[in-house]
Design an enzyme around this catalytic site. Structure first.
Site, short mmCIF file in Angstrom:
data_model
loop_
_atom_site.label_atom_id
_atom_site.label_comp_id
_atom_site.label_asym_id
_atom_site.label_seq_id
_atom_site.Cartn_x
_atom_site.Cartn_y
_atom_site.Cartn_z
CG HIS A 13 4.95 -5.95 5.35
ND1 HIS A 13 3.55 -6.13 4.85
CD2 HIS A 13 5.39 -7.01 5.11
CE1 HIS A 13 4.28 -7.59 4.01
NE2 HIS A 13 5.25 -7.46 4.85
CG ASP A 56 13.79 -8.46 4.25
OD1 ASP A 56 14.48 -9.48 4.09
OD2 ASP A 56 12.94 -7.35 3.61
N1 ACO Z 1 11.21 4.36 6.26
C1 ACO Z 1 10.93 5.32 6.84
N2 ACO Z 1 9.55 5.90 5.95
C2 ACO Z 1 8.60 4.99 5.93
C3 ACO Z 1 9.32 3.37 5.84
C4 ACO Z 1 10.53 3.20 5.68
N3 ACO Z 1 11.47 1.51 6.09
N4 ACO Z 1 8.23 2.45 5.20
C5 ACO Z 1 6.78 3.11 5.59
N5 ACO Z 1 7.41 4.53 5.35
C6 ACO Z 1 6.51 6.07 5.56
C7 ACO Z 1 6.88 7.06 3.84
O1 ACO Z 1 7.66 7.55 3.84
C8 ACO Z 1 5.14 7.52 3.90
O2 ACO Z 1 5.31 7.60 4.43
P1 ACO Z 1 4.57 8.89 3.54
O3 ACO Z 1 3.46 9.23 3.39
O4 ACO Z 1 4.65 10.23 4.83
O5 ACO Z 1 5.51 10.10 2.52
C9 ACO Z 1 4.44 5.96 4.91
O6 ACO Z 1 5.27 5.53 5.73
C10 ACO Z 1 4.11 5.56 3.61
O7 ACO Z 1 4.91 4.53 2.56
P2 ACO Z 1 5.06 3.60 1.45
O8 ACO Z 1 6.09 3.30 0.91
O9 ACO Z 1 3.13 4.59 0.24
O10 ACO Z 1 4.24 2.26 2.21
P3 ACO Z 1 4.16 0.95 1.24
O11 ACO Z 1 2.99 0.60 2.13
O12 ACO Z 1 4.10 1.45 -0.17
O13 ACO Z 1 5.58 0.29 1.69
C11 ACO Z 1 7.79 -0.58 1.83
C12 ACO Z 1 5.75 -0.58 1.72
C13 ACO Z 1 7.65 -0.61 0.83
C14 ACO Z 1 7.12 -2.09 2.46
C15 ACO Z 1 8.48 -0.11 2.98
O14 ACO Z 1 7.65 0.28 4.12
C16 ACO Z 1 9.53 0.26 2.28
O15 ACO Z 1 10.31 0.77 1.60
N6 ACO Z 1 10.72 -0.16 3.74
C17 ACO Z 1 11.15 0.04 3.88
C18 ACO Z 1 12.20 -1.20 2.60
C19 ACO Z 1 12.19 -2.79 3.12
O16 ACO Z 1 12.46 -3.35 4.62
N7 ACO Z 1 11.56 -3.42 2.47
C20 ACO Z 1 11.46 -4.66 2.46
C21 ACO Z 1 9.85 -5.25 2.74
S1 ACO Z 1 9.09 -6.68 2.95
C22 ACO Z 1 9.29 -7.16 2.27
O17 ACO Z 1 9.46 -7.23 0.60
C23 ACO Z 1 9.98 -8.69 1.80
#
Ligand code: ACO
Length: 384
Positions: A269, A320
């Site tokens: 998140h 989710d």
């Molecule tokens: N699975 C694997 N790795 C992840 C995940 C995940 N679900 N979430 C974050 N990471 C990792 C990324 O790979 C990244 O690692 P790195 O720096 O080594 O490349 C690091 O954590 C940071 O990720 P970002 O995408 O930069 O973080 P951000 O704050 O932008 O992402 C997000 C938040 C988009 C929700 C992300 O956690 C994600 O993609 N989750 C999966 C999709 C999801 O569940 N979305 C629902 C969110 S809640 C909502 O909107 C209702």
């Protein structure tokens, strides 16, 4: 430096994805990422979950106080009176490609709802509120109709005397849900009703901020929610559980996903630095449903996956994750999952749109230009 769009001073770093940027004020909900708390109009969600219905919470988000008994009775009556699908809308829905994305159906439906409203472009606050109440009442009816039409079935009309959540399940399935199913979906609606300046809400506010109409704001919000990094993560999380298939397959799945550098849906998140407070509540509901359904497999897979992903990557679950098994247990087809999110969040979107309208200022951030400069125009006949 461009005159029309001055670059921000060097001291102000660009925050990619607006991470950490405070883009406005709101008194609707507070997402406290450090302490992993969510507050709706002064009430923590732990205070509301399992006690307040979606009808009460949507009233709270709209009017800034919990309804009195008579206010709630009037609100329920008002919502009930607005659950009739416009025949014109239904006719248009019947022409849409049957198997297209359910969120695309919903996006089109709200756009049509706007066009069928003679007051579409009316800006007065009381008119926006009228449209908002109607849309909160109608969205589950539209989602149920989409579910029925996508499945090649006849659309079922709303039934009086049922709660918001129970009525949706009735319209989708054609039979009244059990109390447990209706209560579970109601809890889901309550927990997802609002969440600060998330992507879809911010989209809605940005659209309303141009003095565009309520429906355009909601259509934009639906488009934003449709993305798998936001609302469609619930559908993707269920697809992940289905792919895993059994609790024993969780560890190999986690290994494969790590090797392929893919994301675990329902994890991570932007704001919460620990576990999403909604996830804990949803987990309890999903567990209960798994036990009474006699098929606890989806909950067990989820719980094993939560542990395995934590061990492998120290990622927390988000809203989710347990939404997936919860929605599955109440009999909602996976393709409709994100429309359920919209049914819940429309109360929050509407409250934010009204808040934006009450004290509007065009939302228009700057961009740091990193492209080329000072190129000279070459006439077409001199280009290769
Ligand atoms: N699975 C694997 N790795 C992840 C995940 C995940 N679900 N979430 C974050 N990471 C990792 C990324 O790979 C990244 O690692 P790195 O720096 O080594 O490349 C690091 O954590 C940071 O990720 P970002 O995408 O930069 O973080 P951000 O704050 O932008 O992402 C997000 C938040 C988009 C929700 C992300 O956690 C994600 O993609 N989750 C999966 C999709 C999801 O569940 N979305 C629902 C969110 S809640 C909502 O909107 C209702």
């Amino acid at each position: 430096m461009s005159v029309s769009e001055p670059n921000p001073p060097a001291a102000e770093p660009v925050r990619k994805g607006l991470e950490g940027v405070v883009a406005g004020e709101t008194s609707i909900s507070d997402v406290d990422g450090q302490n992993c708390q969510l507050i709706y109009r002064g009430y923590s969600i732990e205070e509301l979950a399992g006690k307040a219905s979606y009808e009460e919470v949507s009233f709270l988000l709209f009017f800034d106080h919990l309804p009195s008994r008579s206010e709630l009775a009037d609100w329920i009556k008002q919502l009930e009176s607005l659950r009739t699908l416009d025949p014109g809308l239904l006719e248009i829905l019947k022409c849409l490609p049957q198997k297209s994305n359910a969120m695309a159906w919903l996006r089109s439906a709200i756009s049509i709802l706007g066009q069928l409203d003679s007051e579409e472009d009316e800006e007065a606050l009381e008119v926006i509120q009228r449209k908002a109440i109607r849309t909160v009442a109608m969205l589950p009816c539209i989602a149920a109709a989409i579910g029925r039409l996508r499945a090649g079935k006849l659309v079922i009309e709303a039934k009086k005397g049922l709660s918001h959540a129970a009525n949706f399940l009735y319209m989708l399935h054609g039979s009244e849900p059990t109390t447990e199913q209706a209560t579970a979906l109601d809890a889901y609606f309550v927990l997802l009703a609002d969440h600060g300046f998330n992507a879809s809400t911010f989209t809605a506010r940005t659209i309303l901020g141009t003095k565009s109409d309520y429906y355009s704001a909601i259509v934009g919000a639906i488009g934003s929610l449709k993305g798998p990094l936001h609302g469609a993560a619930n559908r993707k999380a269920m697809e992940m559980l289905l792919e895993i298939g059994s609790p024993e397959q969780v560890v190999p799945y986690v290994q494969r996903t790590l090797e392929d550098h893919k994301r675990f849906m329902g994890f991570g998140h932007r704001v919460y630095k620990g576990e999403d407070p909604r996830a804990k509540q949803l987990k309890g509901v999903a567990k209960q449903l798994g036990e009474t359904s006699g098929d606890p497999r989806w909950f067990e897979i989820s719980e094993n996956l939560q542990k395995a992903v934590w061990e492998a990557k120290k990622l927390y679950i988000n809203v989710d994750f347990y939404s997936a098994s919860l929605l599955h247990y109440v009999g909602i087809p996976t393709e409709l999952f994100t429309t359920m999110f919209a049914c819940a969040r429309v109360a929050g979107w509407s409250a934010h749109v009204m808040e934006q309208a009450r004290d509007n200022r065009l939302i228009r951030p700057l961009a740091l230009y990193v492209g080329k400069r000072d190129l000279k125009f070459v006439p077409l006949n001199q280009r290769s």
